[in-house]
Design a protein around this motif. Structure first.
Motif, mmCIF file in Angstrom:
data_model
loop_
_atom_site.group_PDB
_atom_site.id
_atom_site.type_symbol
_atom_site.label_atom_id
_atom_site.label_comp_id
_atom_site.label_asym_id
_atom_site.label_seq_id
_atom_site.Cartn_x
_atom_site.Cartn_y
_atom_site.Cartn_z
ATOM 1 N N PHE A 243 3.243 6.916 -2.890
ATOM 2 C CA PHE A 243 2.806 6.146 -1.732
ATOM 3 C C PHE A 243 2.158 7.058 -0.683
ATOM 4 O O PHE A 243 1.226 6.666 0.002
ATOM 5 N N ALA A 260 -8.433 -1.328 2.022
ATOM 6 C CA ALA A 260 -6.979 -1.145 2.015
ATOM 7 C C ALA A 260 -6.320 -2.110 2.989
ATOM 8 O O ALA A 260 -5.230 -2.622 2.741
ATOM 9 N N LEU A 263 -5.620 -5.270 1.502
ATOM 10 C CA LEU A 263 -4.592 -5.204 0.453
ATOM 11 C C LEU A 263 -3.194 -4.940 1.004
ATOM 12 O O LEU A 263 -2.242 -4.827 0.251
ATOM 13 N N SER A 266 -0.317 -6.818 -0.407
ATOM 14 C CA SER A 266 -0.018 -6.444 -1.798
ATOM 15 C C SER A 266 0.791 -5.156 -1.845
ATOM 16 O O SER A 266 1.781 -5.053 -2.558
ATOM 17 N N PHE A 267 0.350 -4.164 -1.078
ATOM 18 C CA PHE A 267 1.081 -2.900 -1.059
ATOM 19 C C PHE A 267 2.504 -3.117 -0.583
ATOM 20 O O PHE A 267 3.450 -2.550 -1.115
ATOM 21 N N ARG A 269 4.302 -5.751 -0.864
ATOM 22 C CA ARG A 269 5.111 -6.382 -1.917
ATOM 23 C C ARG A 269 5.561 -5.362 -2.963
ATOM 24 O O ARG A 269 6.687 -5.402 -3.430
ATOM 25 N N VAL A 270 4.649 -4.428 -3.315
ATOM 26 C CA VAL A 270 5.028 -3.410 -4.304
ATOM 27 C C VAL A 270 6.141 -2.523 -3.744
ATOM 28 O O VAL A 270 7.132 -2.256 -4.408
#
Lengths: 329, 329
Positions: A243, A260, A263, A266-267, A269-270
């Motif tokens: 990360f 970015a 996103l 999304s990041f 959530r990961v």
């Protein structure tokens, strides 16, 4: 049921502890939550009216993260962690949860609450996030550095019962952390443990390699405390490094920053799926009472997860079941 | 100098092996490269004219990735791996490189090339990518499952010399893989090894936790083969899982797909920096000759990296220096 919360242990104590207790008290009226610690530090976060199922148990001392575990537990008899342990020992609480010093919590378990009859060495469990979102119970994560094969067998039995009683898994798959999947692989300890596990009353699925741990190939993974600690910290460290690299790369130009930005969810959530807080509440198994470790960096939501798991373990009589299994052995 | 290349071992053999040899032969005229394997399988990738400093050494057999290591090395005397080992043993090559079966390569080192005098147990090294891009030499990665403290000391001496001779680091920092940074942490083996390392002629920087391995806190990290394998595979597995989750998340909607498209080069750079192929070529240290392991999935570029490192090791007389260090001990 009564759960003692070490209000003073953890990076966000006592705020996260108090907030989670208030939220848990509102959601589960059947649970009485006891905040153990300095009343003056706790009260400001309690607000105006303290709920009926929340109380404070005063404790004047705090065990810090740098304190030498055994010495701290022996000398700080009025610390929040030791007082919470004593409540479990004396039957004034059904369980305790602490986000404080891990070594000291293990010492509290052994020296204050006491070892369960029939257990040679207690094991500290952790719950790993897995790709199938079911999580994985891994033990031992560092309570017992030089484990014998018989200790690994006891971890398998205890871990299996925890997954079935607390997470409702009917026939938990137990794997042995090893360097290859074949039966003959490993060091002297794992080779001997393999033979014991094959004949044990658990659903043994064989050796599991470190690279497959997050893939959801088993429900419980067994290892000695040294390897367990290496496994846990290697995964944490790798995630952190990746990360960090991503952040560097994605903020290196205007276009990448823009993309970015789109996103970000999304990041997030990961990261959440890789986050140990989402699976907070690791039991110290083999203790004559329920002692639960929360992640040091637990926020209120993570602490509430730990309380929920602890409540389930108490409802399903985890400790009594373990005592039945091991007494007379 | 002459380097024997096991042309038949690895996921992309013999193509990656032949292509890398041609590229290396063009770049380094001082190196003679010997492709060991089935001439009929090798020739199609050689093109029309074979360079002066490339030759083929025929070998009719191949050791597969599923072959039982010791048995394969004993029975397949005409396999590409064993023939390459014999060339090193007989002085017909200064080193060998193979991307094949790791266990069989260790067996080739021990049984065909032979152990170095004074070394109790050879150690398999790996090179980890680090955030500071300097890489980290880690050993043992699985040659010796039940290491004694004295073995860890020998790994420290060998790893330190490798970093200085091959990577030009003047005073390599040596760390001991452990569960905490304090001297008293760990299992019986690491506690005893700590004491030995403190008094050894290496730049010992103390215990290193698994979560800090990728942060560049040392140049060599020492561990027993079991923990080393757990460490290596845990990091590989975590990286794989995170990239899998990212791929899932980033292709879940039209907008995220679009944004992820713009970030492809960034993601590729991060993967490259986490990629073991970029640091290809891990030596089996403690063998009486230079035996180098390439990653099984090596492509031609990764193989060329391994050849470059091997060339540097030969130029700087790594094996003679190690032999000097350990003979008479």
């Amino acid at each position: 049921m009564r759960i003692a919360i070490d209000a003073m242990g953890g990076d966000h104590a006592p705020q996260a502890q108090v907030e989670s207790v208030l939220a848990a008290a509102a959601e589960w009226p059947d649970v009485h939550l006891v905040l153990v610690g300095d009343p003056d530090a706790i009260r400001p976060y309690l607000g105006s009216g303290i709920p009926d199922n929340v109380s404070i148990e005063p404790a004047s001392e705090v065990i810090g993260s740098d304190d030498e575990p055994v010495r701290a537990v022996r000398r700080k008899a009025d610390s929040s962690m030791v007082v919470a342990g004593r409540m479990v020992k004396e039957g004034r609480a059904d369980a305790m949860i602490s986000c404080g010093n891990t070594g000291a919590l293990m010492a509290t378990g052994l020296l204050v609450v006491g070892r369960m009859q029939g257990i040679e060495r207690p094991g500290l469990a952790a719950i790993f996030p897995t790709l199938d979102n079911k999580g994985l119970l891994a033990l031992d994560m560092g309570a017992n550095m030089d484990a014998k094969p018989e200790h690994l067998l006891q971890y398998a039995l205890m871990g299996s019962m925890y997954r079935s009683k607390v997470h409702g898994i009917a026939k938990p798959r137990v794997g042995l952390l090893n360097v290859g999947t074949e039966a003959a692989k490993g060091n002297e300890v794992t080779k001997a443990a393999y033979a014991l596990l094959e004949n044990a009353p658990v659903h043994f699925v064989g050796n599991v390699e470190a690279r497959d741990v997050l893939e959801g190939v088993c429900d419980v993974i067994i290892c000695d405390g040294f390897s367990g600690n290496i496994l846990l910290k290697a995964i944490e460290g790798a995630a952190q490094s990746i990360f960090k690299l991503l952040r560097e790369e994605l903020t290196s130009s205007f276009v990448s920053k823009l993309a970015a930005g789109a996103l970000k969810p999304s990041f997030r959530r990961v990261r959440t799926r890789m986050d140990y807080n989402e699976y907070n509440g690791a039991p110290l198994l083999g203790i004559n009472g329920l002692v639960v470790k929360g992640h040091g960096s637990s926020n209120a939501s993570a602490m509430k997860t730990a309380i929920r798991q602890t409540r389930t373990a108490i409802s399903n009589k985890l400790i009594a079941s373990l005592a039945d299994e091991f007494s007379g052995k």
